[in-house]
Design an enzyme around this catalytic site. Structure first.
Site, PDB file in Angstrom:
ATOM      1  N   LYS A  10       0.814  -1.217   0.000  1.00 32.22           N
ATOM      2  CA  LYS A  10       0.000   0.000   0.000  1.00 32.22           C
ATOM      3  C   LYS A  10       0.855   1.279   0.000  1.00 32.22           C
ATOM      4  CE  LYS A  10      -4.077  -2.140   2.136  1.00 32.22           C
ATOM      5  NZ  LYS A  10      -5.054  -2.059   3.271  1.00 32.22           N
ATOM      6  N   TYR A  50     -12.382  -1.692  -3.692  1.00 37.14           N
ATOM      7  CA  TYR A  50     -12.901  -1.839  -2.328  1.00 37.14           C
ATOM      8  C   TYR A  50     -14.423  -1.640  -2.268  1.00 37.14           C
ATOM      9  CZ  TYR A  50      -8.387  -2.357   0.079  1.00 37.14           C
ATOM     10  OH  TYR A  50      -7.181  -2.831   0.565  1.00 37.14           O
ATOM     11  N   PHE A  58     -15.597   4.175   6.851  1.00 37.86           N
ATOM     12  CA  PHE A  58     -14.209   4.487   6.495  1.00 37.86           C
ATOM     13  C   PHE A  58     -13.957   4.456   4.985  1.00 37.86           C
ATOM     14  CE2 PHE A  58     -14.345  -0.080   7.621  1.00 37.86           C
ATOM     15  CZ  PHE A  58     -13.884  -0.651   6.432  1.00 37.86           C
ATOM     16  N   ARG A  86      -2.397 -14.054   4.623  1.00 34.44           N
ATOM     17  CA  ARG A  86      -3.106 -13.317   5.681  1.00 34.44           C
ATOM     18  C   ARG A  86      -2.443 -13.544   7.040  1.00 34.44           C
ATOM     19  NH1 ARG A  86      -7.639 -10.372   4.110  1.00 34.44           N
ATOM     20  NH2 ARG A  86      -8.438 -10.378   6.241  1.00 34.44           N
ATOM     21  N   ARG A 103       2.119  -6.317   9.183  1.00 37.36           N
ATOM     22  CA  ARG A 103       1.383  -5.140   9.673  1.00 37.36           C
ATOM     23  C   ARG A 103       1.900  -4.675  11.030  1.00 37.36           C
ATOM     24  NH1 ARG A 103      -4.557  -6.917   7.423  1.00 37.36           N
ATOM     25  NH2 ARG A 103      -4.552  -5.600   5.543  1.00 37.36           N
ATOM     26  N   ASN A 113      -2.287   0.379   6.774  1.00 39.07           N
ATOM     27  CA  ASN A 113      -1.801  -0.865   7.372  1.00 39.07           C
ATOM     28  C   ASN A 113      -0.897  -1.686   6.442  1.00 39.07           C
ATOM     29  OD1 ASN A 113      -3.775  -1.702   5.656  1.00 39.07           O
ATOM     30  ND2 ASN A 113      -5.019  -2.735   7.182  1.00 39.07           N
ATOM     31  N   HIS A 116      -2.278  -5.283   1.523  1.00 35.03           N
ATOM     32  CA  HIS A 116      -3.561  -5.952   1.306  1.00 35.03           C
ATOM     33  C   HIS A 116      -3.315  -7.405   0.926  1.00 35.03           C
ATOM     34  CE1 HIS A 116      -7.424  -7.055  -0.552  1.00 35.03           C
ATOM     35  NE2 HIS A 116      -6.694  -7.546  -1.536  1.00 35.03           N
ATOM     36  N   GLU A 127      -9.618 -10.513  -7.924  1.00 31.66           N
ATOM     37  CA  GLU A 127      -8.664  -9.413  -7.706  1.00 31.66           C
ATOM     38  C   GLU A 127      -7.453  -9.524  -8.636  1.00 31.66           C
ATOM     39  OE1 GLU A 127      -7.809  -9.280  -3.495  1.00 31.66           O
ATOM     40  OE2 GLU A 127      -9.851  -8.655  -3.005  1.00 31.66           O
TER      41      GLU A 127
HETATM   42  P1  ATP Z   1      -7.351  -5.754   3.144  1.00 31.95           P
HETATM   43  O1  ATP Z   1      -8.684  -6.048   2.461  1.00 31.95           O
HETATM   44  O2  ATP Z   1      -6.773  -4.401   2.727  1.00 31.95           O
HETATM   45  O3  ATP Z   1      -6.389  -6.879   2.989  1.00 31.95           O
HETATM   46  P2  ATP Z   1      -8.447  -6.602   5.673  1.00 31.95           P
HETATM   47  O4  ATP Z   1      -9.083  -7.697   4.868  1.00 31.95           O
HETATM   48  O5  ATP Z   1      -7.590  -6.974   6.824  1.00 31.95           O
HETATM   49  O6  ATP Z   1      -7.598  -5.637   4.714  1.00 31.95           O
HETATM   50  P3  ATP Z   1     -10.939  -5.157   5.504  1.00 31.95           P
HETATM   51  O7  ATP Z   1     -11.998  -5.268   6.535  1.00 31.95           O
HETATM   52  O8  ATP Z   1     -11.132  -5.841   4.193  1.00 31.95           O
HETATM   53  O9  ATP Z   1      -9.552  -5.608   6.197  1.00 31.95           O
HETATM   54  O10 ATP Z   1     -10.694  -3.605   5.265  1.00 31.95           O
HETATM   55  C1  ATP Z   1     -10.086  -3.129   4.075  1.00 31.95           C
HETATM   56  C2  ATP Z   1      -9.160  -1.987   4.427  1.00 31.95           C
HETATM   57  O11 ATP Z   1      -9.942  -0.884   4.887  1.00 31.95           O
HETATM   58  C3  ATP Z   1      -8.188  -2.266   5.583  1.00 31.95           C
HETATM   59  O12 ATP Z   1      -7.034  -2.965   5.198  1.00 31.95           O
HETATM   60  C4  ATP Z   1      -7.865  -0.853   6.032  1.00 31.95           C
HETATM   61  O13 ATP Z   1      -6.921  -0.212   5.157  1.00 31.95           O
HETATM   62  C5  ATP Z   1      -9.219  -0.177   5.895  1.00 31.95           C
HETATM   63  N1  ATP Z   1     -10.002  -0.267   7.150  1.00 31.95           N
HETATM   64  C6  ATP Z   1     -10.613  -1.375   7.655  1.00 31.95           C
HETATM   65  N2  ATP Z   1     -11.258  -1.099   8.812  1.00 31.95           N
HETATM   66  C7  ATP Z   1     -11.054   0.224   9.035  1.00 31.95           C
HETATM   67  C8  ATP Z   1     -11.435   1.133  10.057  1.00 31.95           C
HETATM   68  N3  ATP Z   1     -12.194   0.724  11.094  1.00 31.95           N
HETATM   69  N4  ATP Z   1     -11.020   2.424   9.982  1.00 31.95           N
HETATM   70  C9  ATP Z   1     -10.268   2.847   8.928  1.00 31.95           C
HETATM   71  N5  ATP Z   1      -9.870   2.060   7.931  1.00 31.95           N
HETATM   72  C10 ATP Z   1     -10.242   0.758   7.967  1.00 31.95           C
HETATM   73 MG    MG Z   2     -10.183  -7.342   3.101  1.00 32.46          MG
END
Ligand code: ATP
Ligand code: MG
Length: 139
Positions: A10, A50, A58, A86, A103, A113, A116, A127
């Site tokens: 990212k 997304y 968010f 993951r 992370r 974070n 992805h 994807e």
């Molecule tokens: P990713 O899909 O990026 O691998 P993830 O699967 O761990 O991450 P998701 O729930 O899919 O988490 O959220 C997608 C992304 O949205 C997160 O990686 C983060 O960058 C952002 N995000 C998730 N939760 C929050 C939150 N509560 N506040 C701000 N940003 C968030």
């Molecule tokens: Mg995710």
């Protein structure tokens, strides 16, 4: 069985010069890089990527962040790729991520974070196809 997942290194990671360290970790964990490129996500691309989160509070900030600077997108292959990546990434919130995960080490906040990873085999396929044509992938 060997299968594939999609990662995005990212914008915060690229800005801080952490791409090399992160990809080294990924390779050390046995992943083969089957495709990789550095791109700037257009706002519209970030929105589409997304889209599952579009109702979340968010979402707007997430899209802005993902389009804020260059990222590396990569298709990765190894046995149990989705789960393994993951595990290597750690929890969404770097503060809650296990010690030694990407992370925990490189993430700044629950939003910024570092990385992805796809969350299922079906989403990995979708994807990877979002960023790569079949001819750009080589095992
Ligand atoms: P990713 O899909 O990026 O691998 P993830 O699967 O761990 O991450 P998701 O729930 O899919 O988490 O959220 C997608 C992304 O949205 C997160 O990686 C983060 O960058 C952002 N995000 C998730 N939760 C929050 C939150 N509560 N506040 C701000 N940003 C968030
Ligand atoms: Mg995710």
């Amino acid at each position: 069985m060997a299968n594939r997942t999609l990662t995005i290194i990212k914008p915060d990671s690229v800005r801080k010069g952490n791409f090399g360290k992160i990809i080294t970790r990924i390779e050390a964990d046995g992943f083969t890089i089957v495709g990789i490129k550095k791109i700037g996500l257009a706002q519209k691309q970030a929105e589409a990527f997304y889209a599952v989160h579009r109702e979340r509070p968010f979402y707007r900030d997430l899209v802005k962040y993902m389009a804020s600077g260059p990222v590396y997108v990569a298709a990765l292959q190894r046995e149990d790729a989705v789960t393994r990546l993951r595990k290597l990434m750690g929890a969404t919130d770097p503060k809650k991520a296990d010690k030694g995960t990407i992370r925990a080490e490189f993430g700044e906040s629950i939003e910024q974070n570092a990385i992805h990873g796809s969350d299922s085999d079906d989403n990995a396929k979708i994807e990877i196809a979002f960023f790569f044509s079949e001819s750009e992938l080589t095992a």
